[in-house]
Design an enzyme around this catalytic site. Structure first.
Site, PDB file in Angstrom:
ATOM      1  N   ASP A 165      60.004  79.236 125.614  1.00  0.00           N
ATOM      2  CA  ASP A 165      61.283  78.676 126.047  1.00  0.00           C
ATOM      3  C   ASP A 165      62.117  78.129 124.894  1.00  0.00           C
ATOM      4  O   ASP A 165      63.300  77.815 125.086  1.00  0.00           O
ATOM      5  CB  ASP A 165      61.068  77.543 127.056  1.00  0.00           C
ATOM      6  CG  ASP A 165      60.604  78.041 128.415  1.00  0.00           C
ATOM      7  OD1 ASP A 165      60.603  79.269 128.638  1.00  0.00           O
ATOM      8  OD2 ASP A 165      60.227  77.198 129.252  1.00  0.00           O
ATOM      9  N   SER A 197      59.719  72.111 124.777  1.00  0.00           N
ATOM     10  CA  SER A 197      60.406  73.209 124.088  1.00  0.00           C
ATOM     11  C   SER A 197      61.752  72.752 123.542  1.00  0.00           C
ATOM     12  O   SER A 197      62.153  73.129 122.434  1.00  0.00           O
ATOM     13  CB  SER A 197      60.613  74.385 125.053  1.00  0.00           C
ATOM     14  OG  SER A 197      59.380  74.914 125.479  1.00  0.00           O
ATOM     15  N   LYS A 257      66.098  71.762 131.272  1.00  0.00           N
ATOM     16  CA  LYS A 257      66.635  72.988 131.884  1.00  0.00           C
ATOM     17  C   LYS A 257      65.971  73.178 133.233  1.00  0.00           C
ATOM     18  O   LYS A 257      64.902  72.627 133.518  1.00  0.00           O
ATOM     19  CB  LYS A 257      66.398  74.219 130.990  1.00  0.00           C
ATOM     20  CG  LYS A 257      64.913  74.542 130.717  1.00  0.00           C
ATOM     21  CD  LYS A 257      64.211  75.319 131.800  1.00  0.00           C
ATOM     22  CE  LYS A 257      62.742  75.587 131.457  1.00  0.00           C
ATOM     23  NZ  LYS A 257      61.960  76.073 132.618  1.00  0.00           N
ATOM     24  N   ALA A 271      56.352  69.817 133.506  1.00  0.00           N
ATOM     25  CA  ALA A 271      57.046  69.696 134.785  1.00  0.00           C
ATOM     26  C   ALA A 271      57.969  70.863 135.072  1.00  0.00           C
ATOM     27  O   ALA A 271      58.699  70.848 136.059  1.00  0.00           O
ATOM     28  CB  ALA A 271      57.846  68.391 134.804  1.00  0.00           C
ATOM     29  N   GLY A 272      57.968  71.888 134.207  1.00  0.00           N
ATOM     30  CA  GLY A 272      58.842  73.026 134.416  1.00  0.00           C
ATOM     31  C   GLY A 272      60.274  72.780 133.977  1.00  0.00           C
ATOM     32  O   GLY A 272      61.170  73.553 134.327  1.00  0.00           O
ATOM     33  N   PRO A 307      59.867  64.471 131.778  1.00  0.00           N
ATOM     34  CA  PRO A 307      58.417  64.531 131.970  1.00  0.00           C
ATOM     35  C   PRO A 307      57.839  65.831 131.426  1.00  0.00           C
ATOM     36  O   PRO A 307      58.485  66.880 131.460  1.00  0.00           O
ATOM     37  CB  PRO A 307      58.244  64.430 133.487  1.00  0.00           C
ATOM     38  CG  PRO A 307      59.554  64.848 134.062  1.00  0.00           C
ATOM     39  CD  PRO A 307      60.603  64.450 133.068  1.00  0.00           C
ATOM     40  N   GLY A 352      60.960  70.251 128.533  1.00  0.00           N
ATOM     41  CA  GLY A 352      61.154  69.121 127.629  1.00  0.00           C
ATOM     42  C   GLY A 352      60.546  69.309 126.253  1.00  0.00           C
ATOM     43  O   GLY A 352      61.195  69.064 125.234  1.00  0.00           O
TER      44      GLY A 352
END
Length: 273
Positions: free
Chosen positions: A137, A104, A8, A98-99, A95, A102
């Site tokens: 998240d 979550s 996302k 990395a925000g 990754p 992934g």
């Protein structure tokens, strides 16, 4: 069973206030990037109930199996409802740290997979409550459609926004930014113009209005991340921003962009949205 937990990005992120429990209330728009996915395979076996064999390949996670969110998702349901023995393999392509959500996503999809094995599968509302125990998240990935996230990000309101036809380029320069570090020095304050109103405007209007509050704390510490954003705009992005607490920066383009040499050696993903 094989699942494809997707990434996302955050379209805008407002740090609204710090809560008494130490968390922060935010407002953001979660947008799924279904062209970038991990691969999660789950197989039931005749082994001892409530036990899991977990393996992982692809990008490194940097934690042992017991700390992996997929394993925690399994044990969360096993401890409360009982689970058959499973073998679970996760191939990482998103990754970590990395925000992009992934970890979550992996946890949420593991919950959905394990729910199939319950004699009385849980409703999506009940899964949402459990998902929040795994991470702020995680509930979004059970919904997995564009949504405004408030509170810790778990109060979700689907929103009708469609970026079909655009291209998205994700660029991660290999810097790890912890969420705690990103919050340090932030100045929580509600925006005058809510994200839900801003995204009704043309994408070309977003750069002056739709911002990520984490950029004000992350960019001074890591100028390279800011330079990536500037480069995306110089390539012709109609909108560019850091995703979540970083360090991935994404650009939205009207047509497929040409990757510059300056991004060589970075993690990148390019796909149609």
């Amino acid at each position: 069973m094989i699942f494809f937990p997707n990434a996302k990005v955050n379209l805008g992120l407002n740090i609204v206030r710090k809560r008494p429990d130490g968390y922060h209330d935010i407002e953001t728009l979660f947008y799924p990037v279904k062209g970038l996915c991990d691969i999660l395979e789950v197989i039931t076996t005749d082994g001892s109930p409530n036990t899991i064999e977990f393996s992982q390949s692809g990008l490194g996670i940097g934690c042992n199996s017991d700390s992996n969110l997929c394993v925690k998702a399994y044990r969360l349901l096993a401890n409360r409802f009982g689970m058959p023995h499973v073998k679970m393999h996760l191939h990482k392509m998103i990754p970590m740290g990395a925000g992009l959500g992934g970890g979550s996503a992996d946890a949420a999809f593991a919950l959905k997979a394990m729910n199939v094995f319950l004699k009385e599968p849980l409703s999506n509302d009940k899964l949402m409550v459990l998902a929040l125990e795994l991470g702020s998240d995680c509930p979004f990935f059970l919904l997995n459609t564009p949504a405004i996230g408030r509170g810790r990000g778990d109060q979700l309101a689907p929103i009708g926004i469609d970026l079909s036809g655009y291209w998205i380029l994700l660029v991660n320069p290999g810097i790890h930014v912890s969420t705690r570090e990103a919050y340090e020095g932030s100045n929580p304050k509600p925006w005058d113009n809510p994200i839900g109103s801003i995204v009704t405007l043309p994408v070309s209007d977003w750069p002056n209005m739709l911002v990520n509050d984490f950029e004000t704390t992350v960019f001074p510490k890591y100028p390279l991340i800011e330079r990536v954003k500037e480069e995306l705009y110089s390539m012709g992005a109609v909108y560019a921003s850091m995703s979540g607490s970083g360090s991935t920066v994404f650009g939205i383009f009207k047509s497929q962009p040409t990757i510059p040499n300056s991004f060589k050696g970075y993690y990148m993903h390019l796909s149609g949205i």
